[in-house]
Motif scaffolding. Structure first.
Motif, short mmCIF file in Angstrom:
data_model
loop_
_atom_site.label_atom_id
_atom_site.label_comp_id
_atom_site.label_asym_id
_atom_site.label_seq_id
_atom_site.Cartn_x
_atom_site.Cartn_y
_atom_site.Cartn_z
N THR A 35 -5.68 5.53 -6.91
CA THR A 35 -6.60 6.60 -6.53
C THR A 35 -5.87 7.92 -6.78
O THR A 35 -4.73 8.09 -6.33
CB THR A 35 -7.00 6.51 -5.05
N VAL A 71 -2.68 -2.85 -8.71
CA VAL A 71 -4.06 -3.35 -8.81
C VAL A 71 -5.10 -2.27 -8.55
O VAL A 71 -6.28 -2.49 -8.82
CB VAL A 71 -4.31 -4.57 -7.90
N LYS A 72 -4.70 -1.11 -8.03
CA LYS A 72 -5.65 -0.04 -7.75
C LYS A 72 -4.92 1.28 -7.66
O LYS A 72 -3.85 1.36 -7.07
CB LYS A 72 -6.38 -0.32 -6.43
N TYR A 103 0.06 -5.62 -6.03
CA TYR A 103 0.12 -7.06 -5.74
C TYR A 103 1.58 -7.46 -5.71
O TYR A 103 2.32 -7.27 -6.67
CB TYR A 103 -0.64 -7.85 -6.80
N LEU A 137 -1.55 4.08 -4.36
CA LEU A 137 -1.61 2.80 -5.08
C LEU A 137 -1.76 1.62 -4.13
O LEU A 137 -1.33 1.68 -2.98
CB LEU A 137 -0.30 2.55 -5.84
N VAL A 138 -2.29 0.54 -4.70
CA VAL A 138 -2.22 -0.78 -4.08
C VAL A 138 -1.52 -1.68 -5.10
O VAL A 138 -1.86 -1.65 -6.30
CB VAL A 138 -3.62 -1.34 -3.75
N PRO A 193 -5.21 -0.72 -14.54
CA PRO A 193 -5.83 -1.15 -13.29
C PRO A 193 -7.00 -0.24 -12.93
O PRO A 193 -7.10 0.89 -13.43
CB PRO A 193 -4.69 -1.02 -12.28
N PRO A 194 -7.89 -0.70 -12.05
CA PRO A 194 -8.99 0.14 -11.60
C PRO A 194 -8.46 1.47 -11.06
O PRO A 194 -7.41 1.52 -10.42
CB PRO A 194 -9.65 -0.67 -10.50
N HIS A 195 -9.21 2.52 -11.33
CA HIS A 195 -8.80 3.86 -10.94
C HIS A 195 -9.99 4.61 -10.38
O HIS A 195 -11.09 4.56 -10.95
CB HIS A 195 -8.25 4.60 -12.17
N THR A 196 -9.78 5.29 -9.28
CA THR A 196 -10.78 6.20 -8.72
C THR A 196 -10.20 7.60 -8.75
O THR A 196 -9.07 7.81 -8.29
CB THR A 196 -11.12 5.81 -7.26
N TYR A 238 0.86 -1.18 0.00
CA TYR A 238 0.00 0.00 0.00
C TYR A 238 0.90 1.22 0.00
O TYR A 238 1.74 1.38 0.88
CB TYR A 238 -0.90 -0.01 1.23
#
Length: 136
Positions: A78, A75-76, A127, A124-125, A103-106, A30
């Protein structure tokens, strides 16, 4: 069984006095919100979202290298912006950094970040399989 949490800050990015940039827990890392600070803590690109995004992704690249990860392991994402008008330009920097990996983005528009000249922050997250971590 409790897994240890490893806290790290790469030596080639700014080391804040109150936290580490990365927490590695189990198979995931993280990453704290990254702003466009250089190694000495000076803001790069004050008021310029594109220049700040470029420095943010330079810092993210340093973090990934330090923990033995690649952009493809993210993997994520923001992104926090203070101006919605910067969204397309900052998004272009993100796409340039990640290439075909999406990767998914907010994306969030917020009233302010760490100072009036800070235009964005990215967290970020990642893996990070433990079996790979033991090889580092």
């Amino acid at each position: 069984m409790t897994l240890p949490i490893r806290l790290v800050t790469p030596p080639d990015i700014y080391a804040p006095p109150s936290y580490e940039h990365v927490a590695i827990a189990g198979d995931f890392a993280y990453v704290a919100g990254q702003v466009s600070k250089d190694q000495d803590g000076a803001l790069v690109g004050a008021g310029d979202a594109v220049a700040q995004a470029a420095k943010v992704y330079d810092n993210i690249a340093a973090i990934l290298r330090h923990i033995g990860a690649a952009p493809s392991q993210v993997v994520k994402i923001t992104t926090y912006l203070v101006d919605a008008n910067d969204s397309a330009a900052v998004g272009a920097e993100r796409k340039k950094f990640f290439g075909d990996h999406r990767p998914p983005h907010t994306g969030l528009i917020v009233a302010a970040l760490g100072g009036p000249e800070v235009k964005l922050e990215v967290e970020l997250v990642i893996y990070l399989p433990q079996e790979a971590a033991t090889e580092r």
